[in-house]
Design an enzyme around this catalytic site. Structure first.
Site, PDB file in Angstrom:
ATOM      1  N   ASN A 276      -6.087   2.134   9.686  1.00 44.05           N
ATOM      2  CA  ASN A 276      -7.194   3.075   9.558  1.00 44.05           C
ATOM      3  C   ASN A 276      -8.348   2.537  10.397  1.00 44.05           C
ATOM      4  O   ASN A 276      -8.714   1.365  10.274  1.00 44.05           O
ATOM      5  CB  ASN A 276      -7.609   3.202   8.093  1.00 44.05           C
ATOM      6  CG  ASN A 276      -6.504   3.797   7.246  1.00 44.05           C
ATOM      7  OD1 ASN A 276      -5.834   4.738   7.669  1.00 44.05           O
ATOM      8  ND2 ASN A 276      -6.276   3.247   6.064  1.00 44.05           N
TER       9      ASN A 276
ATOM     10  N   HIS B 191      -1.287  -1.854   7.768  1.00 41.91           N
ATOM     11  CA  HIS B 191      -0.570  -1.679   6.508  1.00 41.91           C
ATOM     12  C   HIS B 191       0.911  -1.532   6.846  1.00 41.91           C
ATOM     13  O   HIS B 191       1.278  -0.673   7.666  1.00 41.91           O
ATOM     14  CB  HIS B 191      -1.015  -0.394   5.797  1.00 41.91           C
ATOM     15  CG  HIS B 191      -2.471  -0.332   5.444  1.00 41.91           C
ATOM     16  ND1 HIS B 191      -2.944  -0.563   4.168  1.00 41.91           N
ATOM     17  CD2 HIS B 191      -3.572  -0.047   6.201  1.00 41.91           C
ATOM     18  CE1 HIS B 191      -4.263  -0.416   4.151  1.00 41.91           C
ATOM     19  NE2 HIS B 191      -4.669  -0.103   5.374  1.00 41.91           N
TER      20      HIS B 191
ATOM     21  N   CYS C 276     -17.116 -11.398   5.810  1.00 41.82           N
ATOM     22  CA  CYS C 276     -15.957 -10.528   6.018  1.00 41.82           C
ATOM     23  C   CYS C 276     -14.841 -10.953   5.067  1.00 41.82           C
ATOM     24  O   CYS C 276     -14.376 -12.100   5.111  1.00 41.82           O
ATOM     25  CB  CYS C 276     -15.496 -10.604   7.472  1.00 41.82           C
ATOM     26  SG  CYS C 276     -13.926  -9.760   7.752  1.00 41.82           S
TER      27      CYS C 276
ATOM     28  N   HIS D 252      -6.567  -4.536  10.467  1.00 38.58           N
ATOM     29  CA  HIS D 252      -5.402  -4.826   9.622  1.00 38.58           C
ATOM     30  C   HIS D 252      -4.414  -3.683   9.748  1.00 38.58           C
ATOM     31  O   HIS D 252      -4.791  -2.526   9.920  1.00 38.58           O
ATOM     32  CB  HIS D 252      -5.797  -5.032   8.155  1.00 38.58           C
ATOM     33  CG  HIS D 252      -6.629  -3.934   7.573  1.00 38.58           C
ATOM     34  ND1 HIS D 252      -7.977  -3.818   7.820  1.00 38.58           N
ATOM     35  CD2 HIS D 252      -6.305  -2.893   6.757  1.00 38.58           C
ATOM     36  CE1 HIS D 252      -8.445  -2.753   7.182  1.00 38.58           C
ATOM     37  NE2 HIS D 252      -7.453  -2.176   6.525  1.00 38.58           N
TER      38      HIS D 252
ATOM     39  N   ASP E 149      -1.025  -6.259  -0.448  1.00 38.33           N
ATOM     40  CA  ASP E 149      -2.225  -5.486  -0.760  1.00 38.33           C
ATOM     41  C   ASP E 149      -2.482  -5.549  -2.267  1.00 38.33           C
ATOM     42  O   ASP E 149      -1.558  -5.432  -3.077  1.00 38.33           O
ATOM     43  CB  ASP E 149      -2.041  -4.025  -0.315  1.00 38.33           C
ATOM     44  CG  ASP E 149      -3.360  -3.273  -0.261  1.00 38.33           C
ATOM     45  OD1 ASP E 149      -3.811  -2.945   0.852  1.00 38.33           O
ATOM     46  OD2 ASP E 149      -3.951  -3.025  -1.337  1.00 38.33           O
TER      47      ASP E 149
ATOM     48  N   CYS F  95     -11.655 -12.273   6.828  1.00 38.98           N
ATOM     49  CA  CYS F  95     -11.865 -13.604   7.414  1.00 38.98           C
ATOM     50  C   CYS F  95     -11.756 -14.649   6.306  1.00 38.98           C
ATOM     51  O   CYS F  95     -11.141 -15.704   6.498  1.00 38.98           O
ATOM     52  CB  CYS F  95     -13.230 -13.697   8.092  1.00 38.98           C
ATOM     53  SG  CYS F  95     -13.277 -12.965   9.744  1.00 38.98           S
TER      54      CYS F  95
ATOM     55  N   HIS G 231     -12.189  -5.363   9.292  1.00 39.41           N
ATOM     56  CA  HIS G 231     -11.457  -6.432  10.012  1.00 39.41           C
ATOM     57  C   HIS G 231     -10.084  -5.826  10.265  1.00 39.41           C
ATOM     58  O   HIS G 231      -9.407  -5.415   9.304  1.00 39.41           O
ATOM     59  CB  HIS G 231     -11.400  -7.688   9.127  1.00 39.41           C
ATOM     60  CG  HIS G 231     -10.629  -8.854   9.703  1.00 39.41           C
ATOM     61  ND1 HIS G 231     -11.175 -10.132   9.794  1.00 39.41           N
ATOM     62  CD2 HIS G 231      -9.359  -8.958  10.168  1.00 39.41           C
ATOM     63  CE1 HIS G 231     -10.273 -10.957  10.311  1.00 39.41           C
ATOM     64  NE2 HIS G 231      -9.154 -10.267  10.540  1.00 39.41           N
TER      65      HIS G 231
HETATM   66  P1  5GP Z   1      -8.315   0.099   4.544  1.00 34.32           P
HETATM   67  O1  5GP Z   1      -8.776   0.983   3.414  1.00 34.32           O
HETATM   68  O2  5GP Z   1      -9.483  -0.593   5.202  1.00 34.32           O
HETATM   69  O3  5GP Z   1      -7.392   0.733   5.509  1.00 34.32           O
HETATM   70  O4  5GP Z   1      -7.440  -1.030   3.853  1.00 34.32           O
HETATM   71  C1  5GP Z   1      -7.983  -2.089   3.120  1.00 34.32           C
HETATM   72  C2  5GP Z   1      -6.954  -2.513   2.135  1.00 34.32           C
HETATM   73  O5  5GP Z   1      -7.325  -3.780   1.624  1.00 34.32           O
HETATM   74  C3  5GP Z   1      -6.807  -1.576   0.925  1.00 34.32           C
HETATM   75  O6  5GP Z   1      -5.481  -1.074   0.855  1.00 34.32           O
HETATM   76  C4  5GP Z   1      -7.164  -2.467  -0.269  1.00 34.32           C
HETATM   77  O7  5GP Z   1      -6.361  -2.211  -1.397  1.00 34.32           O
HETATM   78  C5  5GP Z   1      -6.952  -3.869   0.284  1.00 34.32           C
HETATM   79  N1  5GP Z   1      -7.788  -4.880  -0.317  1.00 34.32           N
HETATM   80  C6  5GP Z   1      -9.131  -4.797  -0.559  1.00 34.32           C
HETATM   81  N2  5GP Z   1      -9.579  -5.944  -1.073  1.00 34.32           N
HETATM   82  C7  5GP Z   1      -8.511  -6.789  -1.156  1.00 34.32           C
HETATM   83  C8  5GP Z   1      -8.347  -8.130  -1.621  1.00 34.32           C
HETATM   84  O8  5GP Z   1      -9.286  -8.808  -2.050  1.00 34.32           O
HETATM   85  N3  5GP Z   1      -7.095  -8.651  -1.550  1.00 34.32           N
HETATM   86  C9  5GP Z   1      -6.022  -7.946  -1.071  1.00 34.32           C
HETATM   87  N4  5GP Z   1      -4.831  -8.548  -1.070  1.00 34.32           N
HETATM   88  N5  5GP Z   1      -6.145  -6.669  -0.633  1.00 34.32           N
HETATM   89  C10 5GP Z   1      -7.369  -6.109  -0.671  1.00 34.32           C
HETATM   90 ZN    ZN Z   2     -13.181 -10.702   9.631  1.00 32.25          ZN
END
Ligand code: 5GP
Ligand code: ZN
Length: 112
Positions: free
Chosen positions: A85, A100, A3, A98, A29, A6, A96
């Site tokens: 989301n 925003h 993950c 999160h 992000d 994690c 995992h």
């Molecule tokens: P989701 O699309 O699941 O709502 O949000 C995941 C977020 O994680 C995205 O906005 C993406 O840009 C961010 N993200 C993905 N990989 C990484 C990473 O390795 N480091 C950081 N800081 N953000 C990441």
């Molecule tokens: Zn996790």
């Protein structure tokens, strides 16, 4: 378990941290969608908002306290948005939990 968040929580993958305590980590992000775009995660692996239960919900309350504190510190006075989301249709790419924290621009409503 493989993950990404994690690994970020454990420091195995670097991140630009803005806040950390025993329960929670907040970091920038990697692909910001607003001038300020922070992710706030529980260190405990929870898959998504659909997995929040009476047993693990305290950390979510704590995350919202941290979000308010960061919004104040980062001077998001004109407003900010907190988004999670949940699931594929909502565009959850990292499984995992999160949140925003987005600010520094105007946002449309309803979201796309
Ligand atoms: P989701 O699309 O699941 O709502 O949000 C995941 C977020 O994680 C995205 O906005 C993406 O840009 C961010 N993200 C993905 N990989 C990484 C990473 O390795 N480091 C950081 N800081 N953000 C990441
Ligand atoms: Zn996790």
């Amino acid at each position: 378990m493989d993950c990404l968040f994690c690994k970020i929580a454990k420091g195995e993958i670097p991140s630009k941290k803005v806040y950390e305590d025993d329960e929670v980590l907040a970091f920038y992000d990697i692909e910001p969608k607003a001038p300020t775009h922070i992710l706030i995660i529980p260190k405990l692996h929870i898959k998504s908002a659909a997995e929040i239960t009476a047993k693990n919900s305290a950390v979510t309350a704590h995350i919202f306290e941290i979000a308010a504190k960061l919004a104040d510190e980062l001077k998001l006075k004109d407003g900010f948005r907190i988004v999670t989301n949940c699931g594929d249709s909502a565009g959850q790419s990292v499984k995992h939990l999160h949140f925003h924290l987005l600010g520094g621009r105007d946002f449309t409503w309803p979201p796309g």
